[in-house]
Design an enzyme around this catalytic site. Structure first.
Site, PDB file in Angstrom:
ATOM      1  N   TYR A  33       0.832  -1.303   0.111  1.00  0.00           N
ATOM      2  CA  TYR A  33       0.075  -0.056  -0.094  1.00  0.00           C
ATOM      3  C   TYR A  33       0.945   1.289  -0.147  1.00  0.00           C
ATOM      4  O   TYR A  33       2.118   1.251   0.254  1.00  0.00           O
ATOM      5  CB  TYR A  33      -0.769  -0.142   1.183  1.00  0.00           C
ATOM      6  CG  TYR A  33      -0.112   0.448   2.663  1.00  0.00           C
ATOM      7  CD1 TYR A  33      -0.402   1.742   3.065  1.00  0.00           C
ATOM      8  CD2 TYR A  33       0.352  -0.656   3.212  1.00  0.00           C
ATOM      9  CE1 TYR A  33       0.316   2.056   4.172  1.00  0.00           C
ATOM     10  CE2 TYR A  33       1.227  -0.347   4.386  1.00  0.00           C
ATOM     11  CZ  TYR A  33       1.148   0.901   5.007  1.00  0.00           C
ATOM     12  OH  TYR A  33       1.619   1.310   6.120  1.00  0.00           O
ATOM     13  N   ARG A  52       7.428   4.508  -4.932  1.00  0.00           N
ATOM     14  CA  ARG A  52       7.748   3.529  -3.756  1.00  0.00           C
ATOM     15  C   ARG A  52       6.719   2.436  -3.973  1.00  0.00           C
ATOM     16  O   ARG A  52       7.034   1.266  -3.815  1.00  0.00           O
ATOM     17  CB  ARG A  52       7.611   4.245  -2.693  1.00  0.00           C
ATOM     18  CG  ARG A  52       7.718   3.456  -1.355  1.00  0.00           C
ATOM     19  CD  ARG A  52       7.704   4.218  -0.042  1.00  0.00           C
ATOM     20  NE  ARG A  52       6.586   5.077   0.269  1.00  0.00           N
ATOM     21  CZ  ARG A  52       6.400   5.837   1.231  1.00  0.00           C
ATOM     22  NH1 ARG A  52       7.371   5.927   2.056  1.00  0.00           N
ATOM     23  NH2 ARG A  52       5.177   6.041   1.591  1.00  0.00           N
ATOM     24  N   ARG A 100      -8.081 -20.294  -0.982  1.00  0.00           N
ATOM     25  CA  ARG A 100      -6.809 -20.102  -0.171  1.00  0.00           C
ATOM     26  C   ARG A 100      -5.740 -21.232  -0.249  1.00  0.00           C
ATOM     27  O   ARG A 100      -5.845 -22.341  -0.278  1.00  0.00           O
ATOM     28  CB  ARG A 100      -7.316 -20.172   1.514  1.00  0.00           C
ATOM     29  CG  ARG A 100      -6.250 -20.217   2.432  1.00  0.00           C
ATOM     30  CD  ARG A 100      -6.812 -20.382   3.963  1.00  0.00           C
ATOM     31  NE  ARG A 100      -5.838 -19.753   4.744  1.00  0.00           N
ATOM     32  CZ  ARG A 100      -4.660 -20.645   5.226  1.00  0.00           C
ATOM     33  NH1 ARG A 100      -4.517 -21.720   4.821  1.00  0.00           N
ATOM     34  NH2 ARG A 100      -3.855 -19.837   6.299  1.00  0.00           N
ATOM     35  N   HIS A 102      -1.167 -20.905   0.023  1.00  0.00           N
ATOM     36  CA  HIS A 102      -0.022 -20.488   0.478  1.00  0.00           C
ATOM     37  C   HIS A 102       0.776 -19.946  -0.889  1.00  0.00           C
ATOM     38  O   HIS A 102       1.411 -18.979  -1.043  1.00  0.00           O
ATOM     39  CB  HIS A 102       0.917 -20.933   1.430  1.00  0.00           C
ATOM     40  CG  HIS A 102       0.609 -20.846   2.964  1.00  0.00           C
ATOM     41  ND1 HIS A 102      -0.628 -21.583   3.341  1.00  0.00           N
ATOM     42  CD2 HIS A 102       0.793 -20.146   3.985  1.00  0.00           C
ATOM     43  CE1 HIS A 102      -0.698 -21.416   4.380  1.00  0.00           C
ATOM     44  NE2 HIS A 102       0.243 -20.665   4.948  1.00  0.00           N
ATOM     45  N   LYS A 145       6.466  -1.709   1.662  1.00  0.00           N
ATOM     46  CA  LYS A 145       5.352  -1.080   2.520  1.00  0.00           C
ATOM     47  C   LYS A 145       4.199  -2.044   2.306  1.00  0.00           C
ATOM     48  O   LYS A 145       3.281  -1.973   1.603  1.00  0.00           O
ATOM     49  CB  LYS A 145       4.960   0.215   1.839  1.00  0.00           C
ATOM     50  CG  LYS A 145       4.132   1.010   2.795  1.00  0.00           C
ATOM     51  CD  LYS A 145       4.042   2.470   2.288  1.00  0.00           C
ATOM     52  CE  LYS A 145       3.184   3.463   3.135  1.00  0.00           C
ATOM     53  NZ  LYS A 145       3.592   3.516   4.335  1.00  0.00           N
ATOM     54  N   GLU A 177      12.855   2.985  13.169  1.00  0.00           N
ATOM     55  CA  GLU A 177      11.797   4.043  12.893  1.00  0.00           C
ATOM     56  C   GLU A 177      10.627   4.061  13.883  1.00  0.00           C
ATOM     57  O   GLU A 177      10.950   3.195  14.747  1.00  0.00           O
ATOM     58  CB  GLU A 177      11.373   3.553  11.386  1.00  0.00           C
ATOM     59  CG  GLU A 177      10.620   2.238  11.188  1.00  0.00           C
ATOM     60  CD  GLU A 177      10.317   1.887   9.651  1.00  0.00           C
ATOM     61  OE1 GLU A 177      10.425   2.706   8.965  1.00  0.00           O
ATOM     62  OE2 GLU A 177       9.940   0.806   9.443  1.00  0.00           O
ATOM     63  N   LEU A 201      11.339   1.996   6.306  1.00  0.00           N
ATOM     64  CA  LEU A 201      10.730   2.411   5.062  1.00  0.00           C
ATOM     65  C   LEU A 201      11.331   3.610   4.512  1.00  0.00           C
ATOM     66  O   LEU A 201      11.576   4.537   5.364  1.00  0.00           O
ATOM     67  CB  LEU A 201       9.377   2.433   5.184  1.00  0.00           C
ATOM     68  CG  LEU A 201       8.462   2.836   4.015  1.00  0.00           C
ATOM     69  CD1 LEU A 201       8.121   1.446   3.067  1.00  0.00           C
ATOM     70  CD2 LEU A 201       6.982   3.231   4.455  1.00  0.00           C
TER      71      LEU A 201
END
Length: 280
Positions: A33, A52, A100, A102, A145, A177, A201
């Site tokens: 995101y 980014r 579902r 993996h 991110k 951070e 980040l």
């Protein structure tokens, strides 16, 4: 509209939107995101955020269904549909929808694109913030991110319970951070901030404040610093897309900062001026 949700070409008020149960975000947080703010329906630092975002997606082998320019156009179009000119602009992409498993889905499955727009203004930088410190227990890919934010969620809850504004992460004695911000310090006129390795980040606001330091001839040191150095700093600075440069008055209940107020004031004024200029 007072707010807006978007999912794969459909949009409505956020509270009316629905997503498939088999979107991989539900099981694995399998996506990335980014977010920024808009003013006068103009999105701030969009190119940097998009770069980014696409880099994060590439690092996780998520194939974006839009080119960068197409996606920027889509965001600009969506922003104009919300009544408020001041908005929090959030977007994410997830690997796709499927039963579902993996392992990744096949190449024929397209990624899912989300956009959420809500009225919100940037924070008042004159306010001092209170911080706590927490051991950084996240994984070793903090430069991506990703939507896997459970450690950050837990940190945010501990921060709220402590009556503070943000949590500073550290690995051993090294400061990395914050739970949703970058943290830097000023000592003896030097702006010190952690290097953009895999433990932090690469913040857009962090990059902008470094640029402003160069404008004011403030030396910048991008090397790791310790908790001891943070507590002894002239100023402790928190930066993010919604709070460009906010200084701390307290860390773990101990007073900090307040010794380089003029430098902080100049940086805050320059960052606010840049924001207002680019979104007028």
């Amino acid at each position: 509209m007072e707010n807006l949700g978007f999912y794969n070409g459909e949009y409505d008020l956020i509270e009316n939107m629905k997503i498939p149960m088999n979107d991989r975000v539900c099981y694995f947080g399998d996506g990335v995101y980014d977010a920024t703010y808009s003013r006068n329906h103009k999105i701030f630092a969009l190119d940097e955020h998009i770069d980014r975002f696409y880099n994060s997606a590439e690092l996780l082998s998520i194939k974006m269904p839009y080119t960068k320019n197409e996606f920027k156009d889509l965001l600009q179009e969506m922003v104009k549909k919300v009544d408020s000119g001041e908005q929090f602009v959030y977007w994410q992409v997830t690997r796709g929808t499927g039963m579902r498993n993996h392992a990744f889905l096949g190449d024929e499955v397209k990624a899912n694109v989300w956009i959420l727009l809500t009225p919100r203004a940037i924070k008042d930088m004159s306010k001092k913030v209170k911080l706590i410190t927490l051991e950084d227990t996240r994984f070793l890919h903090c430069n991506i991110k990703t939507l896997n934010l459970l450690p950050n969620v837990i940190a945010a809850q501990k921060t709220e319970e402590a009556g503070c504004d943000e949590a500073i992460f550290h690995r051993g004695d090294r400061v990395t951070e914050c739970s949703h911000s970058n943290v830097s310090i000023i000592k003896n006129g030097v702006f010190r901030t952690a290097p953009t390795d895999n433990l932090i980040l690469p913040g857009i606001a962090r990059a902008h404040i470094i640029k402003m330091c160069e404008r004011f001839n403030i030396p910048v040191d991008e090397t790791p610093f310790t908790l001891k150095e943070l507590m002894e700093a002239d100023e402790v600075i928190v930066t993010s897309s919604g709070q460009f440069c906010m200084s701390a008055c307290e860390v773990d209940g101990v007073p900090v900062g307040g010794k380089a107020a003029e430098i902080v004031k100049n940086l805050q004024a320059a960052l606010l001026e840049e924001f207002l200029e680019q979104t007028k």
